[in-house]
Each structure stands twice: as structure tokens, then as C-alpha cells.
Design a protein around this motif. Structure first.
Motif, PDB file in Angstrom:
ATOM      1  N   VAL A 142     -29.095  49.786  25.281  1.00 38.92           N
ATOM      2  CA  VAL A 142     -29.011  49.297  26.659  1.00 38.92           C
ATOM      3  C   VAL A 142     -27.922  48.248  26.819  1.00 38.92           C
ATOM      4  CG1 VAL A 142     -30.261  48.056  28.470  1.00 38.92           C
ATOM      5  CG2 VAL A 142     -31.421  49.838  27.167  1.00 38.92           C
ATOM      6  N   VAL A 143     -27.908  47.250  25.920  1.00 36.39           N
ATOM      7  CA  VAL A 143     -27.015  46.099  26.086  1.00 36.39           C
ATOM      8  C   VAL A 143     -25.625  46.354  25.515  1.00 36.39           C
ATOM      9  CG1 VAL A 143     -26.695  43.653  25.526  1.00 36.39           C
ATOM     10  CG2 VAL A 143     -28.984  44.520  26.080  1.00 36.39           C
ATOM     11  N   THR A 144     -25.550  46.944  24.314  1.00 40.39           N
ATOM     12  CA  THR A 144     -24.258  47.133  23.649  1.00 40.39           C
ATOM     13  C   THR A 144     -23.550  48.404  24.104  1.00 40.39           C
ATOM     14  OG1 THR A 144     -25.113  45.975  21.695  1.00 40.39           O
ATOM     15  CG2 THR A 144     -23.108  47.292  21.399  1.00 40.39           C
ATOM     16  N   LEU A 145     -24.302  49.519  24.184  1.00 36.26           N
ATOM     17  CA  LEU A 145     -23.689  50.804  24.524  1.00 36.26           C
ATOM     18  C   LEU A 145     -23.851  51.177  25.994  1.00 36.26           C
ATOM     19  CD1 LEU A 145     -24.779  52.849  21.355  1.00 36.26           C
ATOM     20  CD2 LEU A 145     -22.624  51.639  21.766  1.00 36.26           C
ATOM     21  N   HIS A 146     -24.594  50.356  26.770  1.00 35.73           N
ATOM     22  CA  HIS A 146     -24.772  50.571  28.215  1.00 35.73           C
ATOM     23  C   HIS A 146     -25.313  51.974  28.514  1.00 35.73           C
ATOM     24  CE1 HIS A 146     -22.579  46.821  28.648  1.00 35.73           C
ATOM     25  NE2 HIS A 146     -21.575  47.338  27.943  1.00 35.73           N
ATOM     26  N   SER A 147     -26.334  52.386  27.781  1.00 33.79           N
ATOM     27  CA  SER A 147     -26.901  53.723  27.928  1.00 33.79           C
ATOM     28  C   SER A 147     -27.759  53.823  29.184  1.00 33.79           C
ATOM     29  CB  SER A 147     -27.752  54.073  26.703  1.00 33.79           C
ATOM     30  OG  SER A 147     -26.971  53.999  25.526  1.00 33.79           O
ATOM     31  N   SER A 148     -27.894  55.040  29.705  1.00 29.71           N
ATOM     32  CA  SER A 148     -28.738  55.298  30.869  1.00 29.71           C
ATOM     33  C   SER A 148     -30.196  55.418  30.426  1.00 29.71           C
ATOM     34  CB  SER A 148     -28.302  56.590  31.553  1.00 29.71           C
ATOM     35  OG  SER A 148     -28.580  57.709  30.714  1.00 29.71           O
ATOM     36  N   SER A 149     -31.103  55.490  31.403  1.00 30.11           N
ATOM     37  CA  SER A 149     -32.526  55.602  31.073  1.00 30.11           C
ATOM     38  C   SER A 149     -32.812  56.922  30.358  1.00 30.11           C
ATOM     39  CB  SER A 149     -33.384  55.485  32.340  1.00 30.11           C
ATOM     40  OG  SER A 149     -33.061  56.490  33.273  1.00 30.11           O
ATOM     41  N   PHE A 150     -32.121  57.999  30.723  1.00 30.90           N
ATOM     42  CA  PHE A 150     -32.330  59.270  30.028  1.00 30.90           C
ATOM     43  C   PHE A 150     -31.830  59.194  28.586  1.00 30.90           C
ATOM     44  CE2 PHE A 150     -30.999  63.597  28.803  1.00 30.90           C
ATOM     45  CZ  PHE A 150     -32.236  64.229  28.889  1.00 30.90           C
ATOM     46  N   GLN A 151     -30.711  58.522  28.361  1.00 35.14           N
ATOM     47  CA  GLN A 151     -30.199  58.364  27.007  1.00 35.14           C
ATOM     48  C   GLN A 151     -31.136  57.520  26.150  1.00 35.14           C
ATOM     49  OE1 GLN A 151     -26.350  56.799  28.172  1.00 35.14           O
ATOM     50  NE2 GLN A 151     -25.310  58.700  27.571  1.00 35.14           N
TER      51      GLN A 151
END
Length: 418
Positions: A43-52
Motif C-alpha cells: 500500500v505505502v511503498t508500491l501504491h497498490s490498489s485494493s484488488f492488488q
């Protein structure tokens, strides 16, 4: 299917359990740190989405779908202690790749998913081996107490682990934080390596063709009036857990706007509830009967889960704390009683397959729950998705118990108090 205890009578049983308990406790602390660190990295480092993030959560348990049943047969063909040591070393090796990739600027979501998947594979063989190994260390009447101690240690780790993990991620970053879990697996491997009691030799009959053995394990669980509803209820509980876990970090960070350190503290509330569930399991089973205690744990836990979607910033954080506390307490209570029952009544030469069958179903649904929750989060938003999964869990999870002969029983073994 009931068998006498296989506990050690040579004085090593207590020492062996202490080493097992110590190794498992240290490993649980590291695992609890990683449970917070991996999604926070996404979430914080790779800025992933909720599905990811849902994909990452699914990878934690996806291996149960592909390897769960065959792992039970393989564990019955091997000595369990070397398997547990090898699994600890495998998990340590794969986790250390994350900080290394970070240093080289190569970290990606794909790597995190692969790491989670390999850790899951190691966890499959470790968990089955541990559950089959334990009845050879403890007598039948010690199993509830022993499982309570083990679950209590794991729950205590869930108190300190998330808080420590969140704080370390905030100060050091997620990849560096994973080194703590690497160290915990190495300590666990050393602890199991110090065990000196001998396991019985694997019987030649264990080396039969795999598919017939898998079918036999499935037949035993599906055809048993107690093992079957316990497995299905566990599946409902775990599907809900997988769904909530897939959403809770992104919910707390992006919807509630909690910083990483506070996220760890909030997740620790679940661990505190787990300690309570482990402590009271034996007492509730003795006073009310293990079947009644187990039934109520399924019902009460799903009600507590409904508090989690009510969480808002400020004083509203108490909804998450109470919801996580109650849900985890009931889950640990259920786990201790159901696991102790299986270890008490299933013969050692079948326990690996029965455990694997149970986990194949009850843990195999966790990635499905995570993927569904991630998809719902993208479609509806994170908070509405949490409402959907918590309400669905309340409606469906208690049904296998309430529609089974267990509904009217005091004890899982009917004549235990006659």
C-alpha cells in the motif's frame, strides 16, 4: 477412530513441548510482524490498489488449494521434525529476498506475491507436521491445555507483532522490517533442532499410492458427523477472515486515515482477543461442554465482526478494537476445541490426511474470500465491501453447526460425561 495417546514416557515430553512452544512462539511473533509489513509495503511503498492487495492476501493461503491434500499424505511418509526445520529455513530464505530486492531497486508486487506464496507452501507442511507431531508429545488429556498454550502464544504475538510491525515499518520501512521474521524462523529451526526424542519409524504402509490415500482422508472427514460440520464452520470463519484481512489495512490507511504505527496498534487488538480465547477455552469446555462452547464461539464471533465497518477516525476507532478483539477471541476458542478434538480421536497414521483435508477446505477458501473482497472493494468501495463480507459471514458461517447433530450436544464426544 479413537486411539490411545502416543505421548513420550521417557521424560522428554515436557522438555520437547517447551522447545516446540518456544520455537513456535518466536516464529509467531515474526509472522505477525510480516502480516502487517507485507500489505503495508504494497500500500505505502508500491501504491497498490485494493484488488492488488487482495491478490497479495490471497497468495498467503493459495497453496492450500493446490498442495493441501497431497501435503497430508507426504507428511505421513516423512519424519515430522526435519520437515518443520526445513520449512523454517525455506521461509527465512525467501523473506530475506525482499530487503535485498529493495536495495537493488527491484522490488515489485509480483515478488511480494511470490514470496507470500512460497511462505504459504512452507506453512502448509509445517502446520500439518506440527499437528501430527504434537499428540506424540502430549497425552490425550493434555491436548486442550497444550493447544491453548500454543494458541495463546500465537495470539500474544498478534498483540505485539502488529504494533511492532507497524512501528518498524513507519521508522525503518517495510522491507527492512521483514528481517525480524527471517530471524524468528531461524530461531524456530534451532529450537526444533534441539529436540532429542525420537519419532517412530514411518511404516511401509504409508507409502501406498497417493490418490487412494487422499480419497480415504476425504471420505473420513466428509462422512463423519462431527468432523464435517467442524470443517465447514471453519471454512466459513476463514473465508470471512480472508475477506476482512484483504481490506482492513487499506481501509484503515485510506478510509480511516490512520498512520502505519496506529494501524499496527489497532491490529494488535485482535491478538489480545486471541489470548483471551486461548485462556478460557479449557474452562468453558469443562463448564459448558466443548460442543456448546464451540457453537457459541461461531455465533458470537460473527456478531462482533459487524463492528469493524463502523470504524471512523478518533473515538470511532473503538469499533475496530472491539470488533477485532471479539472476532479473534471466538476464532481462537473454536480453533483450540476443534483441533484438540481431531488430535484426540483420529489415529496418528490418519491425522495428517484428516488435518490436510480440513485445511484444504477451511484454509483453501481464504484466498477466495480475499479475492472476492478485493473485487468488491474496487466495485463498491472499501467500507461497503466490509459490510457485505461481514453480513454474509454472519448469515452463512453458523449454519453447518446449527444444522448438524452438534446443535443439541453438550460435548463433541457424546458419552464423555456420562
Amino acid at each position: 477412530m479413537e486411539v490411545a495417546s502416543n505421548a513420550q514416557a521417557n521424560g522428554f515430553g515436557r522438555r520437547t513441548f517447551a522447545l516446540l512452544w518456544g520455537g513456535a512462539s518466536v516464529s509467531s511473533l515474526g509472522t505477525a510482524v510480516t502480516a502487517v509489513a507485507l500489505p503495508l509495503i504494497a500500500v505505502v511503498t508500491l501504491h497498490s490498489s485494493s484488488f492488488q492487495v487482495g491478490l497479495l492476501s490471497a497468495a498467503d493461503y493459495a497453496a492450500w488449494i493446490f498442495l493441501g491434500l497431497s501435503a497430508g499424505v507426504l507428511v505421513e511418509r516423512l519424519r515430522r521434525r526435519p520437515v518443520m526445520i526445513a520449512c523454517d529455513l525455506l521461509r527465512a530464505a525467501v523473506l530475506v529476498s525482499v530487503p535485498i530486492a529493495t536495495v537493488w531497486g527491484l522490488l515489485s508486487l509480483v515478488q511480494l506475491i511470490v514470496v507470500a506464496l512460497v511462505v504459504s507452501i512452507g506453512g502448509i507442511f509445517f502446520d500439518i507436521s506440527f499437528q501430527v507431531y504434537l499428540p506424540g508429545v502430549l497425552s490425550a488429556d493434555q491436548l486442550v491445555s497444550g493447544n491453548s498454550k500454543l494458541q495463546g502464544a500465537a495470539a500474544a504475538a498478534e498483540i505485539g507483532g502488529p504494533a511492532l510491525g507497524g512501528a518498524l515499518v513507519q521508522v525503518l520501512g517495510g522491507p527492512v522490517t521483514l528481517i525480524l521474521d527471517v530471524a524468528s524462523y531461524l530461531v524456530s529451526a534451532l529450537s526444533f533442532g534441539l529436540v532429542r526424542n525420537r519419532e517412530p519409524a514411518v511404516e511401509r504402509s504409508a507409502h501406498q499410492p497417493m490418490l487412494p490415500q487422499i480419497r480415504h482422508g476425504l471420505h473420513v472427514v466428509v462422512g463423519d458427523p462431527v468432523l464435517r460440520p467442524l470443517m465447514l464452520a471453519a471454512a466459513g470463519i476463514n473465508a470471512g477472515i480472508g475477506a476482512v484481512n484483504a481490506l482492513q489495512v487499506i481501509f484503515l490507511v485510506r478510509t480511516v486515515h490512520a498512520p502505519a504505527g496506529l494501524v499496527g496498534l489497532l491490529l494488535a487488538a485482535g491478538g489480545l482477543g486471541g489470548v483471551l480465547g486461548a485462556v478460557v477455552a479449557g474452562r468453558l469446555a469443562g463448564r459448558f461442554g466443548d460442543a456448546r462452547a464451540l457453537t457459541w464461539s461461531v455465533l458470537v464471533g460473527r456478531v462482533f465482526a459487524l463492528l469493524i465497518p463502523l470504524t471512523v477516525a478518533g473515538p470511532g476507532l473503538v469499533f475496530f478494537v472491539v470488533g477485532a478483539f471479539g472476532t479473534t477471541a471466538s476464532t481462537v476458542l473454536f480453533s483450540v476445541l476443534a483441533r484438540s478434538y481431531r488430535q484426540r480421536v483420529v489415529s496418528t497414521d490418519l491425522l495428517g490426511r484428516v488435518t490436510a483435508t480440513n485445511r484444504f477446505v477451511s484454509w483453501g477458501v481464504i484466498p477466495l474470500g480475499a479475492l472476492c473482497a478485493g473485487g468488491l472493494g474496487e466495485l463498491l468501495g472499501v467500507r461497503p465491501a466490509l459490510w457485505v463480507v461481514c453480513l454474509a459471514s454472519l448469515a452463512l458461517t453458523p449454519s453447518p453447526i446449527l444444522l448438524s447433530p452438534l446443535r443439541g450436544r453438550r460435548d463433541l464426544v457424546e458419552d464423555e460425561h456420562r
